[in-house]
Design a protein around this motif. Structure first.
Motif, PDB file in Angstrom:
ATOM      1  N   ASP A 172       6.274   1.922  -9.423  1.00 21.32           N
ATOM      2  CA  ASP A 172       6.460   1.501 -10.808  1.00 21.32           C
ATOM      3  C   ASP A 172       5.173   1.756 -11.578  1.00 21.32           C
ATOM      4  N   GLU A 173       5.183   1.416 -12.872  1.00 16.71           N
ATOM      5  CA  GLU A 173       4.032   1.679 -13.725  1.00 16.71           C
ATOM      6  C   GLU A 173       2.809   0.886 -13.275  1.00 16.71           C
ATOM      7  N   TRP A 174       3.017  -0.341 -12.807  1.00 14.76           N
ATOM      8  CA  TRP A 174       1.894  -1.145 -12.353  1.00 14.76           C
ATOM      9  C   TRP A 174       1.206  -0.494 -11.156  1.00 14.76           C
ATOM     10  N   ALA A 175       1.990   0.001 -10.217  1.00 12.77           N
ATOM     11  CA  ALA A 175       1.417   0.651  -9.030  1.00 12.77           C
ATOM     12  C   ALA A 175       0.666   1.921  -9.403  1.00 12.77           C
ATOM     13  N   LYS A 176       1.147   2.641 -10.424  1.00 14.31           N
ATOM     14  CA  LYS A 176       0.447   3.855 -10.857  1.00 14.31           C
ATOM     15  C   LYS A 176      -0.964   3.557 -11.346  1.00 14.31           C
ATOM     16  N   GLY A 177      -1.173   2.351 -11.839  1.00 18.30           N
ATOM     17  CA  GLY A 177      -2.495   1.989 -12.335  1.00 18.30           C
ATOM     18  C   GLY A 177      -3.448   1.496 -11.277  1.00 18.30           C
ATOM     19  N   LYS A 178      -2.983   1.244 -10.053  1.00 21.15           N
ATOM     20  CA  LYS A 178      -3.853   0.701  -9.015  1.00 21.15           C
ATOM     21  C   LYS A 178      -4.832   1.770  -8.526  1.00 21.15           C
ATOM     22  N   CYS A 179      -5.968   1.311  -8.031  1.00 24.55           N
ATOM     23  CA  CYS A 179      -7.061   2.233  -7.721  1.00 24.55           C
ATOM     24  C   CYS A 179      -7.269   2.474  -6.228  1.00 24.55           C
ATOM     25  N   GLY A 180      -6.292   2.115  -5.399  1.00 22.06           N
ATOM     26  CA  GLY A 180      -6.332   2.480  -3.986  1.00 22.06           C
ATOM     27  C   GLY A 180      -7.404   1.790  -3.176  1.00 22.06           C
ATOM     28  N   PHE A 181      -7.826   0.603  -3.593  1.00 23.47           N
ATOM     29  CA  PHE A 181      -8.953  -0.056  -2.947  1.00 23.47           C
ATOM     30  C   PHE A 181      -8.715  -0.312  -1.465  1.00 23.47           C
ATOM     31  N   LYS A 182      -7.531  -0.782  -1.108  1.00 19.21           N
ATOM     32  CA  LYS A 182      -7.262  -1.089   0.300  1.00 19.21           C
ATOM     33  C   LYS A 182      -7.309   0.173   1.156  1.00 19.21           C
ATOM     34  N   ALA A 183      -6.725   1.249   0.634  1.00 20.87           N
ATOM     35  CA  ALA A 183      -6.771   2.512   1.375  1.00 20.87           C
ATOM     36  C   ALA A 183      -8.213   2.975   1.553  1.00 20.87           C
ATOM     37  N   LEU A 184      -9.026   2.834   0.519  1.00 20.81           N
ATOM     38  CA  LEU A 184     -10.427   3.235   0.608  1.00 20.81           C
ATOM     39  C   LEU A 184     -11.175   2.411   1.658  1.00 20.81           C
ATOM     40  N   GLN A 185     -10.889   1.117   1.704  1.00 23.61           N
ATOM     41  CA  GLN A 185     -11.557   0.282   2.716  1.00 23.61           C
ATOM     42  C   GLN A 185     -11.216   0.739   4.128  1.00 23.61           C
ATOM     43  N   PHE A 186      -9.928   0.981   4.382  1.00 18.55           N
ATOM     44  CA  PHE A 186      -9.533   1.449   5.707  1.00 18.55           C
ATOM     45  C   PHE A 186     -10.219   2.774   6.048  1.00 18.55           C
ATOM     46  N   MET A 187     -10.204   3.696   5.090  1.00 19.07           N
ATOM     47  CA  MET A 187     -10.788   5.010   5.350  1.00 19.07           C
ATOM     48  C   MET A 187     -12.283   4.921   5.578  1.00 19.07           C
ATOM     49  N   ALA A 188     -12.979   4.085   4.803  1.00 21.54           N
ATOM     50  CA  ALA A 188     -14.424   3.942   4.966  1.00 21.54           C
ATOM     51  C   ALA A 188     -14.780   3.421   6.350  1.00 21.54           C
ATOM     52  N   LEU A 189     -13.863   2.659   6.952  1.00 21.33           N
ATOM     53  CA  LEU A 189     -14.087   2.091   8.283  1.00 21.33           C
ATOM     54  C   LEU A 189     -13.448   2.936   9.383  1.00 21.33           C
ATOM     55  N   GLU A 190     -13.116   4.184   9.051  1.00 19.87           N
ATOM     56  CA  GLU A 190     -12.575   5.167  10.005  1.00 19.87           C
ATOM     57  C   GLU A 190     -11.218   4.759  10.558  1.00 19.87           C
ATOM     58  N   LYS A 191     -10.394   4.179   9.702  1.00 19.35           N
ATOM     59  CA  LYS A 191      -9.024   3.858  10.087  1.00 19.35           C
ATOM     60  C   LYS A 191      -8.072   4.851   9.432  1.00 19.35           C
ATOM     61  N   PRO A 192      -7.146   5.445  10.176  1.00 18.40           N
ATOM     62  CA  PRO A 192      -6.105   6.230   9.516  1.00 18.40           C
ATOM     63  C   PRO A 192      -5.233   5.296   8.696  1.00 18.40           C
ATOM     64  N   VAL A 193      -4.724   5.766   7.568  1.00 18.70           N
ATOM     65  CA  VAL A 193      -4.006   4.880   6.667  1.00 18.70           C
ATOM     66  C   VAL A 193      -2.655   5.486   6.295  1.00 18.70           C
ATOM     67  N   VAL A 194      -1.653   4.636   6.254  1.00 14.38           N
ATOM     68  CA  VAL A 194      -0.298   5.042   5.881  1.00 14.38           C
ATOM     69  C   VAL A 194       0.018   4.373   4.554  1.00 14.38           C
ATOM     70  N   VAL A 195       0.378   5.179   3.537  1.00 14.28           N
ATOM     71  CA  VAL A 195       0.498   4.636   2.186  1.00 14.28           C
ATOM     72  C   VAL A 195       1.776   5.114   1.509  1.00 14.28           C
ATOM     73  N   THR A 196       2.183   4.369   0.509  1.00 15.43           N
ATOM     74  CA  THR A 196       3.172   4.853  -0.444  1.00 15.43           C
ATOM     75  C   THR A 196       2.431   5.763  -1.421  1.00 15.43           C
ATOM     76  N   PRO A 197       2.842   7.030  -1.559  1.00 11.97           N
ATOM     77  CA  PRO A 197       2.061   7.979  -2.365  1.00 11.97           C
ATOM     78  C   PRO A 197       2.324   7.842  -3.863  1.00 11.97           C
ATOM     79  N   VAL A 198       1.999   6.684  -4.417  1.00 13.19           N
ATOM     80  CA  VAL A 198       2.168   6.453  -5.846  1.00 13.19           C
ATOM     81  C   VAL A 198       0.789   6.334  -6.477  1.00 13.19           C
TER      82      VAL A 198
END
Length: 356
Positions: free
Chosen positions: A264-290
């Motif tokens: 939705d429009e709200w999700a389009k505005g999110k900045c991916g912080f959780k995904a970035l945290q996982f990636m910074a800690l060398e975790k593979p991440v599975v996401v909704t590509p919005v």
């Protein structure tokens, strides 16, 4: 005389992720550049502790009155500052009176920062009264009045540019040198994990039946790190209350990070912080590509994009079964964060907000 800069924030220092990872971690850099940095939060520490809890109506009301009083006092002292940096809004309800006085009456240079689609309504049930008093249309006006706008991603920047051309995309960034340091987990069990706040717990419902089904075949623990405990109907899960002091150690318990979203429009505005945290800690991440998730996570390289239940199951199974793939994706994810979403990579971009 040092140059003076005031940060107007919704919440106290070191409490909200959007503040910590968008500008608070840059304040030492600003001070090293010769700025005298002051800050004023609308919500004080005592109100913050009960803000998102049910009830406490009189305490919340008194905290709001104190917040408005501080903002009025701020107007009397605003002339001493060269720039005033406003994160999201000067006050959480009502029209943008403080911003109008600062920009139009006092002629101050406003730097306006936001990292969500805050022109859309999105409030929690615990604060339904506040939702009636919000004024989301204020965002457009504040954009018009600002000297410069700091937008968290391209979607937010596109909205801001319809009102003001002076927009800088300032992504949410992580300190990969001193804070987000990967460490191997020695728990002895595979852990799939999610982290978030009370406002994003609803996204766990997307994964709940998928996790429950996979646990009938595969041995793993599902870990939730949040400020409120959710109700989940899955066999083997664990809750860790979010704690700033143990946040990185807790995230390092996770082997596979997940970040489901509604499209939705709200999700389009999110900045991916959780995904970035996982990636910074060398975790593979599975996401909704919005929204920005589709840019941050490279499908098949640093993680997987999933839009259907079947895609979520297949991606998680592949990562459960292949440790070397997890390690390879994790290493590439951290490299991407260091190169594009770290404090070091973004510091010149951030400092450019305060030029001119």
């Amino acid at each position: 005389m040092p140059k003076k800069l005031l940060f107007l924030t919704p919440y106290p220092k070191d409490t909200a992720a959007s503040q910590r990872f968008r500008f608070e971690q840059y304040i030492p850099l600003l001070e090293a550049e010769g700025w005298q940095v002051d800050r004023q939060s609308f919500i004080d520490d005592s109100t913050w502790k009960i803000l998102y809890l049910p009830g406490h109506h009189w305490s919340k009301l008194w905290g709001t009155v104190k917040g408005f009083s501080r903002r009025i006092w701020m107007l009397l002292r605003a002339n001493r500052y060269e720039f005033i940096f406003i994160h999201r809004e000067a006050a959480p309800m009502g029209p943008p009176v403080f911003e109008w006085i600062l920009a139009k009456v006092l002629k101050k240079k406003l730097i306006y920062d936001f990292d969500d689609a805050i022109w859309k309504e999105n409030t929690t049930g615990n604060n339904s009264l506040a939702s009636k008093l919000k004024w989301p249309q204020k965002v457009a006006n504040i954009c018009r009045w600002s000297h410069r706008i700091s937008a968290g991603n391209a979607f937010l920047a596109q909205f801001a540019r319809t009102f003001n051309p002076k927009v800088t995309i300032n992504p949410t960034t992580l300190d990969t040198n001193r804070r987000h340091i990967p460490a191997p987990s020695d728990s002895g069990v595979l852990v799939i994990g999610w982290t978030g706040t009370h406002s994003t717990l609803k996204y766990l419902k997307i994964l709940e039946p998928i996790i429950a089904e996979l646990q009938r075949t595969y041995a793993f623990q599902f870990l939730v790190i949040a400020d409120q405990k959710p109700e989940l109907n899955v066999p083997n899960w664990r809750f860790i209350p979010w704690n700033k002091e143990t946040e990185i150690d807790d995230l390092n318990l996770i082997d596979i990070g997940v970040m489901p979203l509604e499209v939705d429009e709200w999700a389009k505005g999110k900045c991916g912080f959780k995904a970035l945290q996982f990636m910074a800690l060398e975790k593979p991440v599975v996401v909704t590509p919005v929204g920005v998730n589709a840019e941050i996570v490279e499908n098949g390289v640093t993680g997987f994009h999933c839009s259907t239940d079947t895609e979520w199951k297949e991606a998680i199974i592949q990562l459960i079964q292949d440790q070397s793939l997890r390690e390879k994706m994790g290493a590439k994810g951290r490299n991407k964060v260091i190169a594009e979403f770290s404090v070091d990579s973004n510091q010149d971009n951030f400092l450019s907000l305060f030029e001119g």
